[in-house]
Design a protein around this motif. Structure first.
Motif, short mmCIF file in Angstrom:
data_model
loop_
_atom_site.label_atom_id
_atom_site.label_comp_id
_atom_site.label_asym_id
_atom_site.label_seq_id
_atom_site.Cartn_x
_atom_site.Cartn_y
_atom_site.Cartn_z
N HIS A 1 -4.18 9.11 42.77
CA HIS A 1 -4.42 10.34 42.01
C HIS A 1 -3.12 11.03 41.62
CE1 HIS A 1 -3.91 11.37 46.17
NE2 HIS A 1 -3.87 12.65 45.92
N LEU A 2 -1.99 10.48 42.05
CA LEU A 2 -0.71 11.10 41.71
C LEU A 2 0.07 10.21 40.74
CD1 LEU A 2 0.43 12.30 45.26
CD2 LEU A 2 -0.82 13.57 43.52
N SER A 3 0.88 10.84 39.92
CA SER A 3 1.69 10.06 38.99
C SER A 3 2.83 9.36 39.73
CB SER A 3 2.28 11.00 37.93
OG SER A 3 3.23 11.83 38.53
N VAL A 4 3.48 8.46 39.03
CA VAL A 4 4.62 7.76 39.61
C VAL A 4 5.64 8.77 40.15
CG1 VAL A 4 6.62 6.35 39.01
CG2 VAL A 4 4.33 5.68 38.23
N TRP A 5 5.91 9.77 39.33
CA TRP A 5 6.88 10.80 39.73
C TRP A 5 6.45 11.49 41.02
CZ3 TRP A 5 8.16 15.72 40.96
CH2 TRP A 5 9.47 16.14 40.70
N GLU B 1 16.90 9.95 40.34
CA GLU B 1 17.82 8.92 40.81
C GLU B 1 17.05 7.65 41.21
OE1 GLU B 1 21.00 8.59 44.50
OE2 GLU B 1 20.20 10.55 43.95
N MET B 2 15.95 7.86 41.92
CA MET B 2 15.13 6.73 42.36
C MET B 2 14.49 6.02 41.16
SD MET B 2 15.26 6.24 45.50
CE MET B 2 16.92 6.83 45.65
N LEU B 3 14.03 6.81 40.19
CA LEU B 3 13.42 6.22 39.00
C LEU B 3 14.43 5.35 38.27
CD1 LEU B 3 11.38 9.25 37.63
CD2 LEU B 3 10.45 7.09 38.44
N LEU C 1 12.30 2.78 36.32
CA LEU C 1 10.93 3.21 36.05
C LEU C 1 10.88 4.50 35.23
CD1 LEU C 1 9.40 2.62 39.59
CD2 LEU C 1 8.67 1.49 37.51
N GLN C 2 12.04 4.90 34.66
CA GLN C 2 12.08 6.21 34.01
C GLN C 2 10.93 6.44 33.04
OE1 GLN C 2 15.01 4.23 34.08
NE2 GLN C 2 16.77 5.58 33.83
N GLN C 3 10.65 5.43 32.19
CA GLN C 3 9.66 5.71 31.16
C GLN C 3 8.22 5.69 31.68
OE1 GLN C 3 11.49 2.80 31.30
NE2 GLN C 3 10.84 1.43 29.68
N PRO D 1 -0.63 5.17 38.97
CA PRO D 1 -0.43 3.79 39.43
C PRO D 1 -1.31 2.75 38.73
CG PRO D 1 -0.43 5.27 41.30
CD PRO D 1 -0.74 6.12 40.09
N HIS D 2 -2.54 3.13 38.34
CA HIS D 2 -3.39 2.10 37.72
C HIS D 2 -3.01 1.84 36.27
CE1 HIS D 2 -6.06 4.83 35.38
NE2 HIS D 2 -5.70 5.68 36.31
N GLN D 3 -2.04 2.59 35.78
CA GLN D 3 -1.63 2.38 34.39
C GLN D 3 -0.34 1.59 34.27
OE1 GLN D 3 -1.53 6.58 33.73
NE2 GLN D 3 -3.35 6.54 32.43
N ILE D 4 0.13 0.99 35.37
CA ILE D 4 1.36 0.21 35.30
C ILE D 4 1.13 -1.18 35.88
CG2 ILE D 4 2.93 2.18 35.31
CD1 ILE D 4 3.24 1.89 38.28
N SER D 5 2.07 -2.07 35.65
CA SER D 5 1.88 -3.46 36.07
C SER D 5 2.13 -3.64 37.57
CB SER D 5 2.83 -4.36 35.29
OG SER D 5 4.13 -4.24 35.83
N GLY D 6 1.78 -4.81 38.08
CA GLY D 6 1.93 -5.08 39.50
C GLY D 6 3.38 -4.95 39.97
N GLY D 7 4.30 -5.49 39.19
CA GLY D 7 5.71 -5.42 39.55
C GLY D 7 6.23 -3.99 39.52
N GLN D 8 5.74 -3.23 38.54
CA GLN D 8 6.14 -1.83 38.44
C GLN D 8 5.62 -1.05 39.63
OE1 GLN D 8 4.47 -1.14 34.62
NE2 GLN D 8 6.27 -1.87 33.52
#
Ligand SMILES: Nc1ncnc2c1ncn2[C@@H]1O[C@H](COP(=O)(O)OP(=O)(O)OP(=O)(O)O)[C@@H](O)[C@H]1O
Ligand SMILES: [Mg+2]
Lengths: 374, 296
Positions: free
Chosen positions: A103-107, A130-132, A137-139, A145-152
């Motif tokens: 339920h949380l964004s990557v950030w 810095e971590m991004l 993963l900046q963009q 999480p369900h909107q990005i690929s497995g590696g991401q």
């Protein structure tokens, strides 16, 4: 230039960061970790290697505090960890399943741990950025999480565990889903982070090459036991058992009977074949069953019998595995024993010296093979 | 063509069992009361031809709706129903969430049993269950007997025929509708998320608020609507357990139909109730849609 070697495990003065003392973990009557005693030192990059189900994740979970040892104690910096809950340990873990908050964004995922520490907003933002950047993963910062690929996703999990810069980082297969290039870049990043921050890493991997590249020590596990924990070079060159030799890299295991001669042993491995000779410090009884572990790259392959080598055998090429820069030749001896030999492909494929069904000579020196008792 | 055939079946179902009855009720709500069978005018007289149809439509008007607005009994009942439904939904949530949480965290082999215990009351008639609450809550009921015997109270409590009894009845009856969606949301949650939260410095309680609650949100919303929507129109519980102070629109509707035999006003009450319910129903559908999307 006198560079001090990083080998705290050989230094009796060095204080280990993590100490396992007779640690056993059972699930019901299944023993997942079997009476293990070992140390991990500060600034180490400790890699756990072993087949699926051998207890690597269980080991990590005990360090993170999610499982309590059934017997024995785990010390962190000399302090017994048993009564300390996971949220009070200066340890962060990257989960094999990633465990990203859906339920949380990557950030927000990456910022989660920092927010719990009550750090000021701008400090958190700077650290997350810095971590991004580190994990490229900046963009994707705003995506769920369900909107990005497995590696991401794997990189988000890695970034999240790195964000708090803990004293001890536990990474459970951190790079399995990354492509070779990105994996290599990430490996170097990790080593770089480790250099800069002095973080101690315990990392689980299925990739031997990765373990060899990044680790200060590699622990080869089987059935809840560490069979050997040593530097990558020692694990490779001086395995302490057939299991370790077989698990790491390519190897030919030749069983035989040992007879003392000179500084080593003559090994009779087949009727009608000359004995093989191997130098070793190990002490074996006369006639004891032993195993020769022979790395393919240490075996020379030639059309004529070489005069200057201790061990020479003749055989027929059964198979050739082309690996690009190298080729591995599978050679069968008259008694059926297969031996692998590796040679660099210095010429183009079409002009290769040896081909299927060719009869060739294999040879190696008396220190090339490792003599093992079992 | 096959697509059309697939959709046609539910459409026909809806048409026959919802739209047609609704149009009939709507028509009655626009009619006038009459001492006749059926007890309203006009009725459609097709034998009079076009003239008859014209006369039929010109006789329809909104008088009943105007009447609803003038008599404060009605809007007070609507407000009170909404209020009761809202409070009862909250109470059901507070009782239901811990139950769902306990079920989701129970050992695997216990879960089917617990699930069955939640559904079990449905196997007995709803009316019988509400009647048995009368037996429990009345002045001489089991609850008072128990409390007197324990010495907690010296004179029996009056619970039956008060709003308290209505709330007890609603929470009891609608609990499964709250528990099941929340349980299914909690059960789907990956346990390692809580471990990750703890690993990153959360206490157990904090992890519950930051992870468990947001991730069960769709279950909470679904459960709340599943309770709220039917409770607004609830009739049996307030009439059996509630006294004269409990004003609920379902009871008013019933009295209008069966005591006053005023079908047109009763129908108008029903139509307004339906209009009120459209809002939460649409919100509920949106929530379901969202949770389905999140699952993909
Ligand atoms: N909670 C548990 N209950 C029962 N058995 C368990 C539990 N957790 C792990 N095990 C068992 O303990 C053994 C070690 O598990 P572990 O997860 O540590 O393996 P692993 O080395 O990480 O394997 P992989 O490489 O597949 O991740 C397995 O045989 C597993 O089935
Ligand atoms: Mg594992």
């Amino acid at each position: 230039m006198a560079q001090t070697v990083f080998e705290p495990w050989n230094d009796p003065e060095a204080k280990p960061l993590i100490q396992f003392k007779g640690v056993t973990k059972r699930f019901g009557d299944f023993t997942a970790i079997d009476n293990q005693t070992f140390d991990i030192y500060e600034r180490e990059f400790f890699a756990l290697l072993g087949p699926s189900g051998c207890g690597k994740t269980t080991m990590m979970r005990m360090l993170a505090g999610f499982e309590k040892p059934t017997e024995g104690t785990i010390l962190l910096g000399g302090q017994d960890m048993a009564p300390i809950p996971p949220n009070k340990r200066a340890v962060n873990m990257m989960f094999q399943s990633y465990a990203l908050f859906p339920h949380l964004s990557v950030w927000e995922n990456i910022a989660f741990g920092l927010k719990r520490d009550g750090k000021p907003k701008d400090v958190i933002a700077a650290r997350v950025d810095e971590m991004l950047k580190l994990t490229r993963l900046q963009q994707f910062a705003r995506r769920k999480p369900h909107q990005i690929s497995g590696g991401q996703r794997q990189r988000v999990a890695l970034a999240r565990s790195l964000a708090k810069a803990p004293k001890l980082l536990l990474l459970d297969e951190p790079m399995g889903a990354l492509d070779a290039k990105l994996r290599q870049a990430t490996q170097f990043e990790l080593m770089d982070i480790q250099e800069k921050t002095g973080t101690t890493f315990v990392i689980v991997t299925h990739d031997q090459e990765e373990a060899m590249t990044v680790a200060s020590r590699v622990a080869v596990m089987d059935h809840g036991r560490i069979i050997q924990a040593d530097t990558p070079a020692n694990i490779y060159e001086m395995p302490n058992s057939v299991y370790v030799a077989d698990f790491i890299g390519e190897v030919t295991i030749i069983p035989g009977k040992a007879h003392k001669r000179g500084n080593g042993y003559d090994i009779a491995f087949a009727e009608g074949q000359p004995t093989l000779h191997s130098e070793t410090d190990a002490a074996l009884d006369n006639g004891q069953t032993c195993y020769l572990a022979l790395r393919p790259e240490k075996v020379s392959i030639s059309a004529e019998k070489p005069a200057d080598r201790t061990n020479t055998v003749q055989g027929r090429i059964i198979d050739i595995a082309y690996l690009g820069n190298l080729s591995t030749y599978h050679v069968q001896l008259p008694n059926g024993q297969m031996i692998k030999a590796q040679a660099a492909n210095t010429r183009r494929l079409s002009r290769r010296d040896f081909s299927w069904e060719d009869t060739v000579w294999l040879s190696w020196t008396d220190t090339a093979a490792v003599l093992l008792k079992g | 063509m096959r697509r059309f055939a697939l959709i046609a079946l539910p459409c026909a179902w809806l048409l026959a069992l919802f739209l047609v009855p609704f149009l009939i009720v709507l028509k009655i709500s626009l009619s006038d009361i009459a001492l006749a069978i059926p007890p309203y005018t006009p009725t459609l007289d097709l034998s009079a031809g076009w003239q008859g149809i014209r006369a039929f439509f010109s006789a329809l008007d909104f008088d009943n709706f105007r009447f609803l607005a003038t008599d404060d009994l009605y809007w007070k009942s609507y407000i009170s129903s909404l209020q009761i439904a809202f409070l009862a939904t909250l109470m059901t949530l507070f009782v239901g969430y811990p139950i769902a949480y306990g079920m989701a965290n129970a050992p695997d082999h216990w879960r089917p049993t617990l699930m069955m215990l939640v559904i079990l009351p449905f196997w007995t008639s709803f009316l019988i269950r509400v009647y048995s609450w009368m037996g429990i809550l009345s002045t001489e009921g089991y609850l008072n007997q128990l409390l007197l015997w324990l010495g907690v109270i010296s004179t029996p409590l009056t619970i039956l025929n008060t709003p308290t009894a209505v709330y007890i009845g609603i929470v009891y009856t609608y609990l499964p509708f709250m528990v099941l969606p929340i349980y299914s949301a909690l059960e789907r949650m990956d346990g390692s998320l809580l471990e990750a939260a703890e690993d990153l410095g959360c206490s157990r309680v904090k992890a519950f608020w930051l992870i468990t609650v947001p991730l069960s949100k769709t279950g909470i919303i679904a459960g709340c609507f599943l309770v709220f929507i039917p409770v607004i129109g609830e009739f049996v519980i307030p009439s059996l357990l509630g006294g004269s102070q409990t004003l609920m629109i379902g009871k008013v509707l019933w009295e209008e139909f069966f005591n006053n035999r005023d079908w047109p006003v009763a129908s108008a009450v029903a139509v307004v109730l339906l209009l009120i319910l459209i809002v939460p129903i649409v919100l509920f559908q949106m929530n379901e849609q969202k949770s389905r999307e999140a699952d993909q």
